[in-house]
Write a protein that holds these residues in place. Structure first.
Motif, PDB file in Angstrom:
ATOM      1  N   LEU A   5      22.137  31.402  60.411  1.00 37.08           N
ATOM      2  CA  LEU A   5      23.193  31.544  59.408  1.00 37.08           C
ATOM      3  C   LEU A   5      24.489  31.793  60.161  1.00 37.08           C
ATOM      4  CD1 LEU A   5      21.334  33.939  56.941  1.00 37.08           C
ATOM      5  CD2 LEU A   5      21.521  31.455  56.793  1.00 37.08           C
ATOM      6  N   ARG A   7      28.982  30.886  60.522  1.00 33.57           N
ATOM      7  CA  ARG A   7      30.257  30.300  60.089  1.00 33.57           C
ATOM      8  C   ARG A   7      31.127  30.091  61.321  1.00 33.57           C
ATOM      9  NH1 ARG A   7      32.613  33.708  55.223  1.00 33.57           N
ATOM     10  NH2 ARG A   7      34.307  32.205  55.457  1.00 33.57           N
ATOM     11  N   ASP A  61      25.009  21.263  54.511  1.00 34.05           N
ATOM     12  CA  ASP A  61      25.528  22.623  54.658  1.00 34.05           C
ATOM     13  C   ASP A  61      25.313  23.090  56.097  1.00 34.05           C
ATOM     14  OD1 ASP A  61      26.281  25.256  54.591  1.00 34.05           O
ATOM     15  OD2 ASP A  61      24.862  25.850  53.034  1.00 34.05           O
ATOM     16  N   SER A  63      26.302  25.696  57.508  1.00 37.58           N
ATOM     17  CA  SER A  63      26.241  27.154  57.692  1.00 37.58           C
ATOM     18  C   SER A  63      24.806  27.667  57.753  1.00 37.58           C
ATOM     19  CB  SER A  63      27.002  27.869  56.578  1.00 37.58           C
ATOM     20  OG  SER A  63      26.298  27.793  55.351  1.00 37.58           O
ATOM     21  N   GLU A  64      23.830  26.831  57.370  1.00 44.76           N
ATOM     22  CA  GLU A  64      22.414  27.213  57.436  1.00 44.76           C
ATOM     23  C   GLU A  64      21.647  26.092  58.122  1.00 44.76           C
ATOM     24  OE1 GLU A  64      20.735  28.730  53.815  1.00 44.76           O
ATOM     25  OE2 GLU A  64      22.619  29.674  53.237  1.00 44.76           O
ATOM     26  N   SER A 123      21.915  37.549  56.668  1.00 39.80           N
ATOM     27  CA  SER A 123      21.559  37.160  55.302  1.00 39.80           C
ATOM     28  C   SER A 123      22.636  36.249  54.729  1.00 39.80           C
ATOM     29  CB  SER A 123      21.418  38.391  54.400  1.00 39.80           C
ATOM     30  OG  SER A 123      22.690  38.978  54.173  1.00 39.80           O
ATOM     31  N   THR A 124      22.266  35.496  53.697  1.00 41.70           N
ATOM     32  CA  THR A 124      23.242  34.615  53.037  1.00 41.70           C
ATOM     33  C   THR A 124      24.331  35.450  52.367  1.00 41.70           C
ATOM     34  OG1 THR A 124      21.302  34.158  51.651  1.00 41.70           O
ATOM     35  CG2 THR A 124      22.482  32.298  52.461  1.00 41.70           C
ATOM     36  N   GLU A 125      23.980  36.590  51.859  1.00 43.90           N
ATOM     37  CA  GLU A 125      24.963  37.463  51.222  1.00 43.90           C
ATOM     38  C   GLU A 125      25.994  37.941  52.245  1.00 43.90           C
ATOM     39  OE1 GLU A 125      25.229  41.731  48.866  1.00 43.90           O
ATOM     40  OE2 GLU A 125      23.302  40.689  48.948  1.00 43.90           O
ATOM     41  N   LYS A 127      26.799  36.452  55.006  1.00 48.68           N
ATOM     42  CA  LYS A 127      27.586  35.266  55.361  1.00 48.68           C
ATOM     43  C   LYS A 127      28.645  34.976  54.295  1.00 48.68           C
ATOM     44  CE  LYS A 127      25.936  31.323  54.527  1.00 48.68           C
ATOM     45  NZ  LYS A 127      25.441  30.035  54.225  1.00 48.68           N
ATOM     46  N   ARG A 128      28.247  35.028  53.055  1.00 52.60           N
ATOM     47  CA  ARG A 128      29.142  34.721  51.928  1.00 52.60           C
ATOM     48  C   ARG A 128      30.277  35.753  51.820  1.00 52.60           C
ATOM     49  NH1 ARG A 128      25.470  33.850  48.335  1.00 52.60           N
ATOM     50  NH2 ARG A 128      25.148  36.040  47.865  1.00 52.60           N
TER      51      ARG A 128
END
Length: 173
Positions: A5, A7, A61, A63-64, A123-125, A127-128
């Motif tokens: 994960l 960016r 995507d 980012s993953e 985690s995706t959270e 990252k977001r």
């Protein structure tokens, strides 16, 4: 197999204290050479040698990514590095930012002037919710022109039209 994960950002300016951070020279060779954006890479990072294949999990995507890495001996790397491949060389700095480590890549040779910043997440959270630091210009995670396999073998002038879209200023660090 590991899930990465991440960016990626363009570096706007050299962050304070970068020269005091741990750094390492990295040589990447992407194969096969005939592919516009190869996803198979052999890497020399100091005295560490490895082969990695990275590909997006969900469509486009970036980012993953699914990441598969195997260690290589120095002899295996030397033999594989004789293959035709797209090369890039950079200095990677490990720069602390809050609870993260920014991997700041200062490209050398034909890509001199380009500097990218990667952040990896658990985690995706995470990252977001990540807030871009002030020393970064913009998020380019989904831009193909910053992908390692696309950059390798290129000159700065080849990617300059893409960078101009973001008003990126060539850096001399």
């Amino acid at each position: 197999m590991e899930i990465e994960l991440e960016r990626t950002f363009l570096l706007k300016e050299k962050p304070e204290g970068l020269e005091r951070c741990k750094s390492i020279e990295i040589l990447d060779i992407y194969i096969p050479q005939a592919v516009p954006h190869p996803i198979l890479r052999i890497r020399k990072r100091g005295n560490v040698f490895e082969m990695t294949k990275k590909s997006p999990i969900k469509n486009n995507d970036s980012s993953e990514q699914k990441e598969q890495t195997i260690s290589l001996s120095e002899k295996e790397f030397a033999e594989l590095s004789a293959l035709s491949g797209k090369r890039s060389r950079k200095i990677r700095y490990y720069y602390p930012v809050d609870n993260f480590t920014a991997e700041i890549d200062i490209f050398l040779d034909n890509l001199e002037g380009l500097a990218l910043v990667d952040f990896e997440f658990n985690s995706t959270e995470e990252k977001r919710n990540f807030v871009m630091p002030e020393f970064c210009l913009t998020d380019v995670t989904q831009e193909e022109f910053v992908a390692g396999g696309f950059l390798a073998g290129k000159k700065y002038s080849d990617i300059e039209p893409f960078l101009n879209k973001y008003n990126y200023q060539k850096l001399n660090i």
